[in-house]
Scaffold this motif. Structure first.
Motif, short mmCIF file in Angstrom:
data_model
loop_
_atom_site.label_atom_id
_atom_site.label_comp_id
_atom_site.label_asym_id
_atom_site.label_seq_id
_atom_site.Cartn_x
_atom_site.Cartn_y
_atom_site.Cartn_z
N ALA A 116 0.85 -1.19 0.00
CA ALA A 116 0.00 0.00 0.00
C ALA A 116 0.88 1.24 0.00
O ALA A 116 2.00 1.22 0.52
CB ALA A 116 -0.93 0.01 1.21
N LYS A 117 0.38 2.32 -0.57
CA LYS A 117 1.17 3.54 -0.68
C LYS A 117 1.37 4.24 0.66
O LYS A 117 2.29 5.03 0.81
CB LYS A 117 0.51 4.49 -1.68
CG LYS A 117 0.55 3.95 -3.10
CD LYS A 117 -0.33 4.75 -4.05
CE LYS A 117 0.27 6.09 -4.38
NZ LYS A 117 -0.46 6.76 -5.49
N ASN A 118 0.53 3.91 1.63
CA ASN A 118 0.70 4.48 2.97
C ASN A 118 -0.05 3.63 3.98
O ASN A 118 -0.82 2.73 3.62
CB ASN A 118 0.21 5.95 3.01
CG ASN A 118 -1.20 6.09 2.51
OD1 ASN A 118 -2.14 5.51 3.05
ND2 ASN A 118 -1.39 6.89 1.45
N ASP A 120 -2.45 4.45 6.15
CA ASP A 120 -3.90 4.64 6.17
C ASP A 120 -4.58 3.75 5.14
O ASP A 120 -5.59 3.10 5.41
CB ASP A 120 -4.26 6.11 5.86
CG ASP A 120 -3.95 7.04 7.02
OD1 ASP A 120 -3.17 6.64 7.91
OD2 ASP A 120 -4.48 8.16 7.04
N GLN A 121 -4.03 3.72 3.94
CA GLN A 121 -4.61 2.93 2.86
C GLN A 121 -4.55 1.43 3.19
O GLN A 121 -5.49 0.68 2.90
CB GLN A 121 -3.84 3.22 1.57
CG GLN A 121 -4.55 2.77 0.30
CD GLN A 121 -3.73 3.10 -0.93
OE1 GLN A 121 -2.69 2.47 -1.18
NE2 GLN A 121 -4.16 4.09 -1.69
N HIS A 124 -7.18 0.64 5.84
CA HIS A 124 -8.49 0.69 5.19
C HIS A 124 -8.76 -0.61 4.44
O HIS A 124 -9.83 -1.23 4.58
CB HIS A 124 -8.53 1.89 4.23
CG HIS A 124 -9.89 2.24 3.74
ND1 HIS A 124 -10.14 3.39 3.02
CD2 HIS A 124 -11.09 1.60 3.83
CE1 HIS A 124 -11.43 3.43 2.70
NE2 HIS A 124 -12.01 2.35 3.18
N ARG A 125 -7.77 -1.07 3.69
CA ARG A 125 -7.95 -2.31 2.92
C ARG A 125 -8.18 -3.51 3.85
O ARG A 125 -9.06 -4.34 3.60
CB ARG A 125 -6.73 -2.57 2.03
CG ARG A 125 -6.83 -3.91 1.32
CD ARG A 125 -5.68 -4.17 0.37
NE ARG A 125 -5.84 -5.48 -0.26
CZ ARG A 125 -5.13 -5.91 -1.28
NH1 ARG A 125 -4.18 -5.14 -1.79
NH2 ARG A 125 -5.34 -7.10 -1.80
N LEU A 153 -11.32 5.68 8.95
CA LEU A 153 -11.06 5.16 7.61
C LEU A 153 -12.18 4.30 7.03
O LEU A 153 -12.40 4.31 5.82
CB LEU A 153 -9.75 4.35 7.63
CG LEU A 153 -8.50 5.14 8.00
CD1 LEU A 153 -7.32 4.20 8.19
CD2 LEU A 153 -8.19 6.19 6.95
N VAL A 175 -10.98 2.69 -1.94
CA VAL A 175 -9.82 2.67 -1.05
C VAL A 175 -8.57 3.21 -1.74
O VAL A 175 -7.93 4.13 -1.24
CB VAL A 175 -9.56 1.24 -0.53
CG1 VAL A 175 -8.39 1.24 0.47
CG2 VAL A 175 -10.82 0.68 0.15
N GLY A 176 -8.23 2.66 -2.88
CA GLY A 176 -7.04 3.11 -3.59
C GLY A 176 -6.55 2.05 -4.56
O GLY A 176 -7.18 1.00 -4.72
#
Length: 337
Positions: A116-118, A120-121, A124-125, A153, A175-176
């Motif tokens: 994940a890029k961060n 938080d993401q 969330h996932r 989130l 989510v992303g």
């Protein structure tokens, strides 16, 4: 084939010389990781790092000492180890691409796989997937571990309320972007015989702003192009991938070099650049010494990734960062419990 675990493609607790960086799975706040990132990695820890560690612990992973870096890609900060042996970590870029300040990665022999890029993401996932797939008790446990991060989130039940039945579609929309989800989407399109959509999604995956600094999207796109017989385009995509750090390829270097139709040319090029002759050539061209030092550190990391022999190059890599003026990064690279 990607070297990531099934989680990405579908060290246990350290006892070292610096006791303040040891962490314990019974901890609820994990201050050791916060201190390590501030003091040793010389950067700000992600806001919800403690909550992520709590979630990883709640789903049965062993929390690692952040300094348990022996044998690992040296820019990784270990967080946890799963029962299958995969290590989740944060990536401390020496000079972070925009939007990739501290991504979550899975550490593998030849580098890292982007999860994940961060933070938080990633949280969330995890919460979405647990809500959609897990039994009630475990889902409640993870939401409890997420604490205020979960409240911010993801609200439990949002997946079912959305009316979206495909969890991958929900993740991409709500989510992303995630490498494994995009790759799975492409393979599903191939299975349906929709090669046009597969090619479009593969190209979408490579957009610069999606996963800056990571070579994996270009590697996968090369594999997709090869699959449909577009050999020249596949070669170009593979050569483009090898311009990014080799430890972000998501597979062994030689798998990509074969598609690029390169043998050992790139290895020889990097090896030459690390000689006094190579350095003098760069100086004669007017390249600043600090940039030469940064390039040399990058080349050493690339070469170490080929065999996964990270610890053999730590001293040289650290010296390059010192020459570039990045003394904090030099100290971080060499640190291990």
């Amino acid at each position: 084939m990607a070297f990531s675990s099934s989680r990405a493609s579908s060290l246990l607790l350290g006892h070292g010389r610096c006791a303040r960086f040891l962490c314990y799975s019974s901890s609820s706040s994990f201050p050791e990781h916060i201190s390590f990132i501030k003091e040793m990695a010389a950067t700000q820890p992600p806001h919800y790092l403690s909550q992520l560690l709590g979630i990883l612990n709640a789903r049965g992973e062993s929390i690692l000492s952040p300094g348990a870096k022996q044998g690992l890609m040296p820019l990784a900060i270990p967080l946890s180890k799963s029962s299958s042996g995969s290590v989740t970590a944060l990536l401390r870029w020496p000079t972070a691409p925009t939007g990739m300040e501290m991504p979550v990665v899975e550490v593998c022999k030849h580098g890292v796989w982007l999860l994940a890029k961060n933070v938080d993401q990633f949280i969330h996932r995890i919460l979405v997937e647990e809500d959609a797939n897990s039994c009630q008790n475990r889902s409640d446990e993870l939401f409890h571990a997420a604490s205020d991060a979960g409240a911010k989130l993801y609200k439990k039940g949002d997946f079912s309320k959305s009316g979206i039945t495909d969890i991958d579609v929900y993740l991409l929309r709500k989510v992303g972007l995630f490498p494994d989800v995009l790759e799975r989407k492409v393979m599903q399109q191939f299975e349906k015989g929709d090669h046009v959509s597969a090619l479009v999604t593969g190209e979408f995956y490579t957009r610069k702003n999606h996963f800056p600094g990571f070579a994996r999207p270009f590697v996968f796109n090369a594999q997709v192009l090869l699959k449909v017989g577009r050999i020249l385009e596949a070669k170009d995509a593979a050569r483009g991938a090898l311009k990014s750090p080799w430890w972000t390829l998501g597979c062994k270097y030689h798998e990509v070099a074969r598609i690029a139709e390169w043998e050992d040319e790139q290895i020889e090029y990097r090896t030459k650049k690390l000689t006094e002759e190579g350095r003098q050539e760069d100086l004669n061209r007017g390249k600043p010494p600090f940039q030469i030092a940064l390039d040399e550190a990058a080349f050493l990391l690339d070469l170490a990734s080929v065999e996964g022999t990270w610890d053999n190059s730590l001293g040289q890599i650290a010296e390059c960062y010192k020459e570039a003026g990045l003394h904090d990064i030099a100290r971080f690279v060499q640190y291990k419990d």
